[in-house]
Design an enzyme around this catalytic site. Structure first.
Site, PDB file in Angstrom:
ATOM      1  N   HIS A   1       3.799   1.280  -2.570  1.00  0.00           N
ATOM      2  CA  HIS A   1       4.490   2.533  -2.262  1.00  0.00           C
ATOM      3  C   HIS A   1       5.952   2.283  -1.945  1.00  0.00           C
ATOM      4  O   HIS A   1       6.337   1.175  -1.555  1.00  0.00           O
ATOM      5  CB  HIS A   1       3.824   3.240  -1.069  1.00  0.00           C
TER       6      HIS A   1
ATOM      7  N   TYR B   1       0.226  -4.588   0.105  1.00  0.00           N
ATOM      8  CA  TYR B   1       0.276  -5.540   1.218  1.00  0.00           C
ATOM      9  C   TYR B   1      -0.839  -5.267   2.224  1.00  0.00           C
ATOM     10  O   TYR B   1      -1.309  -4.144   2.357  1.00  0.00           O
ATOM     11  CB  TYR B   1       1.650  -5.545   1.888  1.00  0.00           C
TER      12      TYR B   1
HETATM   13 FE   LIG Z   1       5.180   0.465   3.778  1.00  0.00          FE
END
Ligand SMILES: [Fe+3]
Lengths: 259, 188
Positions: free
Chosen positions: A180, A167
């Site tokens: 993650h 992101y």
């Molecule tokens: Fe994060």
């Protein structure tokens, strides 16, 4: 009074700062300095760290009666489904189904038993179910992205989830976080508390991310990357990742046995 | 010895995962003997930090450090937080700062964790921008003989002592950086 916000800096500026810090850290290590096992709290390429780290050295606590013990968790603090992030809504979340498992150990290699592990993550499109996440990627009505479990007698945790997406964030222009999962862990002592992030192998975004690279030592960074484990994958169902966690910091049992 | 797993920042989006109902209420409202502890977390420019998370761990009023499960009880029917039962004392609290960087903890005063020791509440600070959490302590009052306090000069020492306010309330601000920077601890 209005001020124009400064234009976001390009990735190249961040890259140059990260390279300079890494070169200086590698030289210090080559000159006989200790391995830097933890990230730097002061890591300017991660702009949010600038005003949020202490500038004075930490003070060594001469005693730690309280901190060498820690909070206790039990079966009342979790439900059976908390470890399966794909079954918290009526439908199935979109994305690549994964199982993430591993052991939580102390620095002596002993299992950390019956302790709470909490995780949170973005959905497959890289969006958090959080009002302040304004990334224009779709929310998934069937995915909140939070889970918890207790470690078993061997210190093992297991989660079923979907692989989170990368992101964007506003650290600099074109800043993207590698995929993650955030992890929160308790040991038997408050000194062993750990909040960290698990990454996935071979992520092309690693070199560009100042949070990952705040750990200046290559071997230490590798400790945050899970291993793909084909034996953990289930036919027609999910891919398996294995990630063991070692808690830092002294515990009461360690102190007693060290006497 | 195994090498430890490195820390990473809690980031800005822990809100659905970590804070829980009653996280800052170690005792039910109106509990006799309860104290209120509150404050603001500041950055190095003196601005409040609206996305910090504080955790508290302390002895019970008798100095006991056994703790107990029950901090974040969940309802097995709905899967949501069931809240603390209010019967035992778990010694653990967790509070996210609000938009003003403010947090509030309602608890019982800790007893001395060792004979003659000054009582304190241990605090662990997490925030976006903080790559590795920080530990500090809140002492409810100053006094002689505490090895940590006695190792500090007066300005630094004062950052660890809560300021009493009316109605069994204490004020404790955290400064991550700056002239009033809080004393943060490491443990060998
Ligand atoms: Fe994060």
């Amino acid at each position: 009074m209005s001020t124009t916000p400064p234009a976001p800096e390009p990735q190249a500026v961040i890259d140059a700062e990260m390279a300079e810090i890494r070169a200086e850290a590698e030289k210090a290590r080559a000159d006989g300095g200790p391995e830097e096992l933890q990230p730097r709290r002061d890591y300017p390429p991660y702009r949010s760290s600038l005003l949020r780290h202490p500038k004075r050295p930490l003070v060594a606590a001469p005693e730690a009666f309280t901190e060498l013990r820690g909070p206790v968790f039990g079966v009342t603090d979790v439900t059976d489904l908390d470890g399966d992030l794909t079954r918290q809504h009526h439908g199935e979340p979109l994305g690549e189904r994964i199982v993430v498992t591993g052991r939580v150990l102390d620095r002596e290699g002993r299992p950390v038993r019956g302790q709470l592990v909490e995780i949170w993550q973005a959905n497959a499109a890289g969006r958090y179910a959080h009002k302040r996440d304004q990334h224009p990627a779709p929310l998934d009505p069937n995915f909140t992205g939070t889970g918890r479990c207790l470690t078993d007698d061997e210190g093992r945790y297991t989660f079923t989830s979907i692989k989170p997406g990368a992101y964007p964030w506003r650290n600099h222009l074109n800043a993207w976080r590698p995929a993650h999962i955030h992890f929160s862990l308790f040991g038997t002592a408050f000194t062993q508390r750990l909040v960290t992030q698990m990454y996935f192998p071979n992520d092309p975004l690693f070199p560009y991310d100042p949070i990952f690279n705040s750990i200046t030592d290559e071997r230490a960074r590798q400790r945050l990357i899970a291993t793909y484990d084909h034996d953990l994958s289930s036919p027609e169902w999910s891919l398996g990742y294995r990630w063991d966690i070692v808690l830092d910091g002294p515990s009461a049992t360690w102190m007693e046995e060290g006497r | 010895m195994r090498e430890p797993t490195p820390s990473q920042t809690v980031g800005p989006f822990f809100g659905y995962a970590l804070p829980f109902a009653d996280g800052g209420d170690l005792v039910p409202p109106g509990h006799p003997g309860a104290i209120t502890m509150h404050g603001v977390v500041h950055d190095g420019a003196g601005r409040p930090i609206p996305d910090a998370l504080l955790e508290f761990w302390q002895a019970d009023p008798a100095g006991g450090l056994d703790g107990a499960p029950d901090s974040m009880r969940r309802d097995p029917v709905t899967g949501t937080f069931a809240g603390r039962s209010g019967v035992g004392f778990t010694g653990f609290g967790r509070v996210a700062t609000d938009a003003d960087g403010h947090w509030t903890l309602r608890t019982l005063p800790p007893g001395p964790a060792a004979p003659g020791a000054l009582p304190y509440i241990s605090v662990c600070v997490f925030a976006r921008g903080l790559l590795h959490h920080l530990y500090t302590r809140v002492y409810l009052e100053d006094g002689p003989g505490d090895p940590l306090l006695d190792s500090l000069d007066a300005d630094r020492r004062a950052t660890l002592i809560a300021r009493p306010e009316p109605h069994a309330t204490y004020r404790f601000d955290v400064h991550l950086q700056g002239s009033e920077e809080t004393v943060f601890l490491e443990f060998g």
